[in-house]
Design a protein around this motif. Structure first.
Motif: not given
Length: 889
Positions: A157-170
């Motif tokens: 998920l942390k990879w995804g938050s960096q690889a994809f724009k407009n995706l914020r992880i809480i």
């Protein structure tokens, strides 16, 4: 600007000419003032996004003409302002995005086109379990174990938050998705790209509707549909009817918001609001806090509506200030809503819009109640609980029956726990959980529980040590005000320590019961009880060993924990007897509404919200320490049992394949009514004798490392094996509950996955037969993905839950519905036949199709592709295939 409504754009404040809005009052159309407030939000979105391609002027006209068009099954597009996800549904969404990037690259396109356009927030709240409780360090231990189990998922998920724009992880440990949305993420009015417009949201969790309580239009969608929205596609929806729900009167002093919502849930189930919006109005709304309204809106899926909307009023504006939102932005919010006619005064009946129908509830008639033992809509007044449960014991197996022989109703099983002797019987409480965003977002019921705990302790009452008690708040703010108000230590003394910040028991992450308790339940075949302040109590969801589960307010959760049984009449029987021999009744310790409100006014303050949420994205040190690659394409690890590239896009080409007739399908399973997504794709523990367990064991894992099905939704090999794996599954082919079916060619009884594999190897397509409300419950995309992977080509049911039908469409599985007045019984279907479903060349929404059986019988069913857009998805083999072709071409 190509928008045909550009003439109604103007600045909200002449001093800030670059901050504009579409001024709907400038439409000068008399129909606007008569529209329900929820429909006004659909209208504004259509006007703002009108490009004569995805959204057309005709769509705007249809929405404006809602009073006429609501009955005509008209399809309209809706582009929500944002998307919200939790990790059980978020992980598979990010897995799909990563796999879609790979697929687009293979087809010669730019993989970085697969990127969220619509802003998305993903809140990690579904992974933590109640492994430890009644210990001072339970919270720390549960959080450490959560990270140990889920590190791989969290890294992904942390990879995804960096690889994809407009995706914020809480990060994990922050709270529950809907409470974080209510207290922090929601804007009410968006200020983005130079425009003000109403906040709106769709989420991959059915209880996204909770945000409707704040005046933000939102509802749950399938994960597959949410992915399309994130990629810029509008939701295609049928223009809904709107039921006006009029609230009048004042609640009685001892009634909680939980009692109100359980009453409304039963009432609206009886009214019938599936597929409709419910909009609340009337002077009684002004008596409800935002937290009360959010509790009512939260349980919208349980009464079957799409949304349960409370328009914004001055109380909503006050809540934004109370929760620490920026005061200048709050002022702009109010100014915008006044300008577009979306600020409500519930005491002013001249503002009442037109509704499809109006139903009414006098809040003064609401009495304390619970719901259960197997469904949230089965309300039981607290005064009737003992009698109702004892009736259920002997009643025929069903939603209100356990079929226990009369001579066994008072069976007692003795057991030893931590060196002391205890007894269990039918109705004994073994789980008592203050859990779920439904109630932990509401200071009145949480402080009510705290005050009751204080009075109980002072009266000398205790909770038996074997009862699994827990408190899992929806945000750190709850702990803050419970501690500051001085009630936290009394909750702890009764065993209700904070065990984590997440859904926990409500989602089925209740953790293990003591072995001696499980042995006693099993030995006596006891109907043991879970009592929780949640929103779902379907069979097999809360815990495998609690056959009866009741939804209750947090104070009642504590009361039943102290009593130790559901078989108590609080009016006539004491909760307990203290050390002095005095009988203590519930009425002796129950706090009044005035007591609670006085504490709430003193201790629930803006500073708390600011302090908690200012550091929400950085406070988790373990999350901060995760080191992940920065690659835009994900490097799949073949050894992973959590994250695996799914097979959905294997062999995908740019050319469309013509849908073919389904020839000679076998019936994999035959169901009755109310089969939930928990039955189809369970989220809880992985049974040690299941196909999923055998797979994980073959990969070198021990049972302690299995984790839950929900945590493994990023791995299709586990999830396919977990499809229809609920231990409480009732398949008409089998004479007992369990995840098995008959493989008809051989006549063998097999686990569902093993039977499906045999059919697949022989090249036989499959279908599922079902009754009413197929797919009720959580918005779970794996409840469609799993059957797809098992080879299920179609489902034939009497009716569908809205989100699940959409998910089936999204996976290219055909939702078929019996004609009115027909079902398996009237047609004489046994499920042992073979079915040929004729797919004509020219498909139309909701057309009838012919089904031929190998017995020679022929009948028609409705093909539930409800819109032209859904047919487009079907022709592409599903919504994700459509998006890949669109991005790659």
């Amino acid at each position: 600007m190509s928008n045909p409504f550009v003439q109604i754009v103007e600045p909200l404040d002449p001093k800030q000419p670059l901050k504009k809005f579409f001024n709907l009052s400038k439409l000068e159309d008399v129909r606007y003032a008569h529209l329900p407030f929820s429909i006004r939000i659909l209208l504004e979105a259509a006007i703002r996004n009108c490009d004569e391609f995805l959204v057309k002027k005709g769509d705007v006209e249809n929405i404006l003409n809602w009073k006429v068009m609501q009955h005509k099954n008209v399809e309209v597009p809706f582009k929500p302002a944002r998307v919200i996800l939790q990790d059980f549904t978020g992980v598979p969404a990010v897995v799909d995005f990563a796999a879609m990037r790979d697929a687009v690259k293979k087809l010669g396109g730019d993989p970085e086109k697969i990127n969220p356009i619509c802003p998305a927030d993903l809140v990690i709240d579904h992974s933590i379990q109640v492994d430890f409780n009644r210990q001072p360090d339970s919270l720390q231990k549960n959080q450490e174990l959560e990270f140990e189990r889920n590190k791989e998922r969290f890294e992904f998920l942390k990879w995804g938050s960096q690889a994809f724009k407009n995706l914020r992880i809480i990060p994990p440990g922050s709270g529950i998705i809907h409470q974080v949305n209510l207290e922090y993420l929601a804007r009410v009015v968006m200020d983005q790209d130079g425009y003000y417009y109403p906040d709106s949201v769709v989420g991959t969790d059915s209880h996204t509707t909770m945000i409707d309580g704040l005046g933000v239009l939102g509802w749950g969608v399938g994960g597959i549909e949410a992915e399309a929205v994130m990629l810029g596609q509008p939701i295609s929806m049928v223009l809904p009817e709107v039921v006006g729900y009029k609230l009048v009167g004042n609640p009685q002093p001892l009634v909680t918001s939980t009692d109100i919502v359980l009453t409304i849930t039963k009432h609206l189930r009886q009214v019938g609001v599936v597929g409709k919006f419910v909009e609340f109005f009337g002077p009684g709304v002004a008596q409800l806090s935002i937290a009360d309204r959010a509790t009512i809106a939260n349980m919208c899926p349980e009464y079957g509506a799409t949304a349960a909307y409370f328009p914004v009023d001055d109380i909503s504006i006050g809540y934004l200030v109370q929760t620490g939102r920026d005061k200048e932005k709050v002022m702009c919010t109010k100014k915008y809503l006044e300008a577009v006619g979306m600020l409500r005064d519930f005491t002013n009946s001249s503002q009442d819009p037109d509704f499809t129908q109006v139903v009414e509830l006098d809040l003064h008639t609401v009495v304390p109640c619970c719901s259960g033992p197997k469904r949230p809509q089965d309300k039981v007044a607290v005064s009737d609980m003992k009698k109702d449960f004892e009736t259920c014991l002997g009643a025929k197996q069903g939603f209100k029956g356990f079929q226990i022989a009369p001579d066994q109703h008072n069976s007692i099983v003795k057991f030893n726990f931590e060196g002391h002797d205890f007894e269990l019987t039918h109705g004994s409480v073994v789980i008592a959980a203050i859990t779920s965003c439904t109630n932990t977002s509401n200071p009145s019921v949480m402080l009510g529980a705290g005050l009751l705990a204080k009075k109980a302790v002072e009266a000398g009452l205790t909770v038996k040590p074997y009862i699994k008690t827990s408190l899992s708040p929806g945000s750190g703010v709850v702990t803050y005000y419970l501690r500051e108000s001085g009630v936290m230590r009394y909750l702890s003394q009764l065993g209700f320590d904070v065990v984590g910040y997440g859904c926990m028991t409500c989602i089925g992450n209740s953790g293990p019961l003591p072995e001696s308790v499980v042995e006693a339940i099993t030995q006596g075949d006891l109907v043991a009880v879970g009592v929780l302040s949640g929103n779902r109590n379907f069979e097999g969801r809360v815990h495998p060993n609690t056959r009866a589960n009741y939804l209750a307010s947090p104070p009642l959760v504590i009361a039943y924990a102290i009593a130790g049984t559901i078989r108590i009449d609080f009016e006539k029987e004491p909760l307990g007897i203290n050390a002095l021999g005095k009988k203590i009744f519930l009425r002796d310790i129950w706090p009044t509404r005035n007591e609670i409100q006085a504490v709430e006014r003193q201790f629930v303050i803006p500073g708390m919200f600011k302090e908690v949420y200012e550091k929400i994205e950085t406070v988790n040190k373990a999350w901060n320490a995760l080191d992940v690659p920065s690659d835009k394409l994900y490097t799949w690890n073949p050894k992973s049992t959590y994250i695996k590239s799914p097979p959905f896009f294997d062999g995908l080409t740019l050319a469309l394949q013509t849908p073919k007739t389904i020839e000679g399908a076998y019936v994999l399973l035959s169901f009755g009514d109310s089969v939930t997504t928990d039955h189809i794709s369970p989220a809880g523990n992985i049974a040690r004798n299941s196909p999923a367990a055998r797979y994980l064991t073959s990969r070198g894992l021990t049972p302690r490392e299995f984790n839950s099905y929900g945590s493994r939704r990023g791995n299709d090999a586990v999830m396919a094996r977990g499809t229809f794996a609920n231990i409480r599954l009732v398949n008409k082919f089998i004479d007992k509950q369990g995840p098995q079916t008959i493989h008809f060619p051989s006549g063998e009884t097999l686990d569902v996955f093993d039977a499906a594999e045999r059919y697949k190897q022989a090249g036989h397509p499959l279908i599922v037969l079902a009754g009413k409300e197929y797919g009720a419950g959580s918005s779970r995309d794996w409840a469609a993905k799993g059957p797809f992977l098992l080879g299920v080509k179609a489902v034939l049911a009497e009716s569908y839950e809205r989100i699940h039908r959409s998910n089936l469409v999204g996976m290219g599985v055909i939702p078929l519905q019996y004609l009115p007045g027909e079902d398996a019984g009237t047609l004489g279907l046994t499920g042992r036949e073979r079915y040929t479903i004729i797919i004509p060349e020219n498909l139309k929404p909701q057309m009838n199709v012919q089904i031929k059986l190998d017995t020679g019988k022929t009948f028609n069913a409705i093909m539930r592709f409800d819109t032209d857009v859904e047919l487009t998805y079907f022709h592409n083999g599903g919504i994700l295939n459509y998006m890949i072709r669109k991005m790659a071409s």
